[in-house]
Design a protein around this motif. Structure first.
Motif, PDB file in Angstrom:
ATOM      1  N   UNK A 180       0.765  -1.263   0.030  1.00 21.76           N
ATOM      2  CA  UNK A 180      -0.083   0.039  -0.008  1.00 21.76           C
ATOM      3  C   UNK A 180       0.954   1.242   0.156  1.00 21.76           C
ATOM      4  N   UNK A 181       0.722   2.171  -0.811  1.00 18.17           N
ATOM      5  CA  UNK A 181       1.535   3.028  -1.084  1.00 18.17           C
ATOM      6  C   UNK A 181       1.054   4.556  -1.180  1.00 18.17           C
ATOM      7  N   UNK A 182       1.896   5.544  -0.522  1.00 22.82           N
ATOM      8  CA  UNK A 182       1.336   6.802  -0.136  1.00 22.82           C
ATOM      9  C   UNK A 182       2.170   7.835  -1.172  1.00 22.82           C
ATOM     10  N   UNK A 270      -6.094   3.076   8.978  1.00 25.26           N
ATOM     11  CA  UNK A 270      -6.345   1.834   9.729  1.00 25.26           C
ATOM     12  C   UNK A 270      -6.192   0.542   8.790  1.00 25.26           C
ATOM     13  N   UNK A 271      -6.081   0.627   7.444  1.00 25.56           N
ATOM     14  CA  UNK A 271      -6.201  -0.462   6.517  1.00 25.56           C
ATOM     15  C   UNK A 271      -4.880  -0.916   5.979  1.00 25.56           C
ATOM     16  N   UNK A 272      -3.712  -0.176   6.324  1.00 27.31           N
ATOM     17  CA  UNK A 272      -2.315  -0.620   5.770  1.00 27.31           C
ATOM     18  C   UNK A 272      -1.351   0.346   5.298  1.00 27.31           C
ATOM     19  N   UNK A 273      -2.023   1.544   5.361  1.00 27.56           N
ATOM     20  CA  UNK A 273      -1.191   2.601   4.589  1.00 27.56           C
ATOM     21  C   UNK A 273      -0.224   3.393   5.627  1.00 27.56           C
ATOM     22  N   UNK A 274      -1.066   3.143   6.857  1.00 29.43           N
ATOM     23  CA  UNK A 274      -0.069   3.640   8.137  1.00 29.43           C
ATOM     24  C   UNK A 274       0.049   5.074   8.415  1.00 29.43           C
ATOM     25  N   UNK A 275       1.074   5.524   9.123  1.00 30.62           N
ATOM     26  CA  UNK A 275       1.315   6.907   9.414  1.00 30.62           C
ATOM     27  C   UNK A 275       1.868   7.730   8.582  1.00 30.62           C
ATOM     28  N   UNK A 276       2.140   7.213   7.310  1.00 31.76           N
ATOM     29  CA  UNK A 276       2.570   8.065   6.272  1.00 31.76           C
ATOM     30  C   UNK A 276       1.368   8.997   5.790  1.00 31.76           C
TER      31      UNK A 276
END
Length: 345
Positions: A180-182, A270-276
């Motif tokens: 999962x990318x941001x 919440x679903x995997x992208x995280x704090x980024x």
């Protein structure tokens, strides 16, 4: 009421007691052969017919805002996912839409979200609108926290529904469930500015879009400025959001609504992208799609009320000290007038 015509008679007796919502109806019909058919019905209408109705009375405005934003996000995030994900041949043989499709999707979501909620909560579906109306238009401040919480949660749930619907396409686009990318696919749910945009430019873009939105909203609800016919405000908002998206949408994703961005952003975290999703560009999530729309909404409402709006509910139209003094003097002068016909007594 009793009417007589030949051999037929109809008697209609109605008793209503409005405060307690009680209604009694008695109807008698006389047929041509002289026989009577009498029917009596007793119906009781109460404000709270059961326990659930009491609960509903307390939460219906906030739930309306929740559903309004959820519908907005279902259409908005949904069109983002469909247009972008189908650009990958692993998902679809050809793209299913373009940027204009995105503008239409968000416009439809806004119109339908307002349509669902406007008759119950006013159809704010945007914290910038709620805060502006509380600041300038007598909307109760005690309701503001509940409205904003409901709006953000509606955004989160709407994004969750779309994420669940498109999760397999996202997996194919990203290359796997664990990737999962941001901004990447996170931008399908929340806004991320173009890389060439400076921080000041990002803020200004969101500020201008929201200021324009609130000026239009104020005009649409101003009885003295040619508002649309009853029930057509959502259609006018459809055109407004379509125009903003087509004209100002590309550079920052035109959040123009803190709940539209923050709710889905929470979901992605919440679903995997995280704090980024929060650390992107020095807390971009806070100063651009949250603070800028709120400031833009306040300025847009201020400008409309300062130059156009004449309604007494506006903060800018409250009587000043001189007006209050003149009003009190007028009242005293009226009280001191002699009673008509007594001057010569």
């Amino acid at each position: 009421m009793s009417t007589s015509s030949g051999a037929s008679i109809i008697e209609y007796t109605t008793t209503k007691r409005i405060p307690s919502k009680e209604f009694t109806e008695h109807v008698e019909h006389a047929h041509k052969d002289g026989s009577f058919v009498s029917s009596a019905s007793m119906e009781h209408y109460t404000r709270y017919p059961n326990r659930w109705s009491r609960v509903r009375e307390l939460v219906r405005e906030y739930v309306a805002e929740f559903f309004g934003v959820m519908i907005l996000i279902i259409f908005g995030n949904g069109v983002d996912c469909q247009v972008v994900l189908t650009g990958n041949t692993a998902v679809a043989p050809s793209p299913k839409g373009d940027y204009l499709s995105i503008s239409f999707g968000w416009a439809v979501g806004t119109a339908l979200g307002v349509w669902v909620s406007s008759g119950i909560s006013g159809g704010h579906i945007n914290p910038a609108v709620t805060i502006a109306l509380a600041t300038f238009r007598d909307f109760p401040w005690r309701k503001v926290p509940g409205y904003i919480f409901a709006q953000v949660m509606g955004g989160l749930c709407g994004a969750g529904i779309i994420y669940a619907n498109y999760i397999h396409a996202i997996d194919l686009y990203e290359g796997g469930r664990h990737i999962r990318t941001v901004p990447g696919t996170a931008s399908l749910f929340s806004t991320y500015a173009a890389s060439y945009m400076t921080s000041v430019s990002c803020f200004f873009d969101e500020f201008v879009g929201t200021a324009v939105l609130l000026i239009v909203v104020c005009a649409l609800t101003d009885r003295n400025n040619g508002p649309p016919p009853a029930g057509l405000v959502p259609l006018a908002l459809f055109l407004t959001i379509l125009g903003i998206g087509a004209s100002l949408g590309y550079q920052t994703g035109y959040a123009i609504n803190p709940a539209r961005d923050l709710g889905p952003r929470l979901l992605t975290a919440m679903v995997g992208y995280g704090g980024a999703v929060f650390s992107f560009r020095n807390q971009y999530w806070l100063w651009c799609p949250v603070i800028a729309p709120i400031v833009g909404g306040l300025v847009g409402t201020f400008l409309y009320d300062a130059f156009f709006f004449v309604g007494q509910e506006s903060l800018l139209n409250r009587p000043d000290a001189n007006a209050r003094r003149a009003h009190e003097q007028a009242i005293r002068a009226e009280r001191q007038k002699p009673i008509a016909g007594t001057q010569g007594v």
